[in-house]
Design an enzyme around this catalytic site. Sequence first.
Site, mmCIF file in Angstrom:
data_model
loop_
_atom_site.group_PDB
_atom_site.id
_atom_site.type_symbol
_atom_site.label_atom_id
_atom_site.label_comp_id
_atom_site.label_asym_id
_atom_site.label_seq_id
_atom_site.Cartn_x
_atom_site.Cartn_y
_atom_site.Cartn_z
ATOM 1 N N ARG A 20 -7.695 -3.701 -7.577
ATOM 2 C CA ARG A 20 -8.203 -3.059 -8.773
ATOM 3 C C ARG A 20 -7.247 -1.910 -9.092
ATOM 4 O O ARG A 20 -6.842 -1.186 -8.186
ATOM 5 C CB ARG A 20 -9.597 -2.517 -8.440
ATOM 6 N N HIS A 38 -7.819 2.367 5.897
ATOM 7 C CA HIS A 38 -9.111 2.636 6.535
ATOM 8 C C HIS A 38 -9.796 1.296 6.770
ATOM 9 O O HIS A 38 -9.226 0.240 6.537
ATOM 10 C CB HIS A 38 -9.938 3.564 5.643
ATOM 11 N N HIS A 96 -9.879 -1.385 4.013
ATOM 12 C CA HIS A 96 -8.611 -2.098 3.789
ATOM 13 C C HIS A 96 -8.433 -3.187 4.839
ATOM 14 O O HIS A 96 -7.944 -4.270 4.559
ATOM 15 C CB HIS A 96 -7.423 -1.140 3.861
ATOM 16 N N THR A 135 0.822 -1.208 0.000
ATOM 17 C CA THR A 135 0.000 0.000 0.000
ATOM 18 C C THR A 135 0.855 1.256 0.000
ATOM 19 O O THR A 135 1.986 1.245 0.476
ATOM 20 C CB THR A 135 -0.974 0.015 1.203
ATOM 21 N N ARG A 136 0.269 2.329 -0.574
ATOM 22 C CA ARG A 136 0.915 3.648 -0.518
ATOM 23 C C ARG A 136 -0.053 4.666 0.070
ATOM 24 O O ARG A 136 0.145 5.861 -0.018
ATOM 25 C CB ARG A 136 1.385 4.092 -1.915
#
Length: 567
Positions: free
Chosen positions: A287, A198, A201, A193-194
């Site tokens: 996605r 929340h 996730h 992740t970057r």
Amino acid sequence: MTENLVPLPELYVSFESAQKLKAEAADLPSWDLSPRQTCDLELLMNGGFHPLKGFLGQADYDSVVDRMRLADGTLWPIPVTLDVSDAFAETIEPGHDIALRDQEGVILATMTVTDKWVPDKAREAEMVFGADDAAHPAVNYLHNAAGRVYLGGPVTGIQPPVHYDFKARRDTPNELRARFRKLGWRRVVAFQTRNPLHRAHQELTFRAAREAQANLLIHPVVGMTKPGDVDHFTRVRCYEAVLDKYPSATTTMSLLNLAMRMAGPREAVWHGIIRRNHGCTHFIVGRDHAGPGKNSQGEDFYGPYDAQELFRKHQDEIGIEMVDFKHMVYVQDRAQYEAADEIEDGATVLNISGTELRRRLREGLEIPDWFSFPEVVSELRRRYPPRSQQGFTVFFTGFSGSGKSTIANALMIKLMEMGDRPVTLLDGDIVRKNLSSELGFSKEHRDLNIRRIGYVASEITKNGGIAICAPIAPYAATRRAVREEIEQYGAFVEVHVATSLEECERRDRKGLYRLAREGKIKEFTGISDPYDVPEAPELRVDTEGVDVDNCAHQVLLKLESMGLIAG
Ligand code: PPS
């Protein structure tokens, strides 16, 4: 022991050899690594980029660009290259050893140069990133930041780059492998992740771990991400808050000093290889994984599931299994997150997009509990106070004599009258006197001048002030670089003072146009030097037939409409 937990070869020499090599390397020609090259070197040396043994040589580079493979056929999707300036390249020939230094001058490695070549960057852009379109951050980097010449060759590691932040949270591939061995974690699913995490996730990572019957590694990128992303200091504080909400026996977090390229499908494959090297068995691909946003036509660079498709095709070779991302949404009636494709018609589904989240932060609006965790929201609010309390830069650009300085001065006075933030004027003439007195008007010197202005403005913006810049700034690419630097910290408001060349020449306030026409001043903007008209400035003001006060007022109204000053 399962294969994913066996130690990987690294490129470092032993401690004693490193001391000796370091002393010898002091005499070698040395290259000061860019931040991106430093990230790449760290992962080369610690095995994150295994099986690479150095920066790619020409045969490997051509093969990676053309067919996503090293020359020997090994799958490798992204060119990891050492780009250098012409001046440095001229002093180096294949066979030479060079020292690679970090930005402080510390020698991190040596490289034996085997290849030196001028790459076809347009081709690299097309093949690797899908289009030679500078709206793609990596293509922009390629053309506007990277040097013209590439050097390739094996690297001998002396020491890793020093990190002063979150030391305990950073692990090499072998450190993670050792941790998994110690914990008895045989199956590990990595989440790349970057962005801040929340609730959605968290749900999807829970699900992925359950589905893969694996432990979970939250593996955020803290090297370089997409320009404009939430900075990694804020993100790591957010991750730490969320980590408490995971069962500690099943989940761990480690920070990855990767410089992302936002290359979508190819990047997903790269991320998979890197996670395999870090001892993971499964990898979540979402996605639009590592998507760079819109191209210059306003369309997506890649299809939303291209990354999953390419990954699936090469999954066996990558050596890690893909867990495809379930798009999780909040179902209001049941007060829980569910996979979007499993929800019956008619259920009330809530979602807050990234854009909406930024709007709410900017405007100080509510961010509901179902969307995120209070600790995450308060970190984000701390980092992103409402726009009316943030620093920003107003960047005027236009011909000499267009009225930039006059409007900038009037604007400064009006902002000072409001008095809520300190204001600094970086007028073209003031800067040339105080910061750039040795510079002339060649492209190189103008760019240097604008980058200096951009640097000072970015510092002012970062620290909550208002910077007003008023140079000619004739080159679009340089203005864009300054914009990117500043937008990390606050708004960049480009104002094109669109007074026509004819009008500027008619006014000829300083008598310079006449001298330029007579050939007594060379490289004069508009007469004998180019000016790239801004394509999409935040505001264009026309000074012809409008007084200065009115022009400055137009800028104030724009600032107000952007929420930068209170109405
Ligand atoms: S740049 O291109 O942004 O670095 O230029 P800048 O620092 O704004 O400096 C522009 C002022 O320098 C004077 N001047 C020239 N301008 C353009 N081309 C040439 N060759 C040149 N030589 C001197 C000119 O007065 C500019 O002032 P402004 O304030 O723009 O009228």
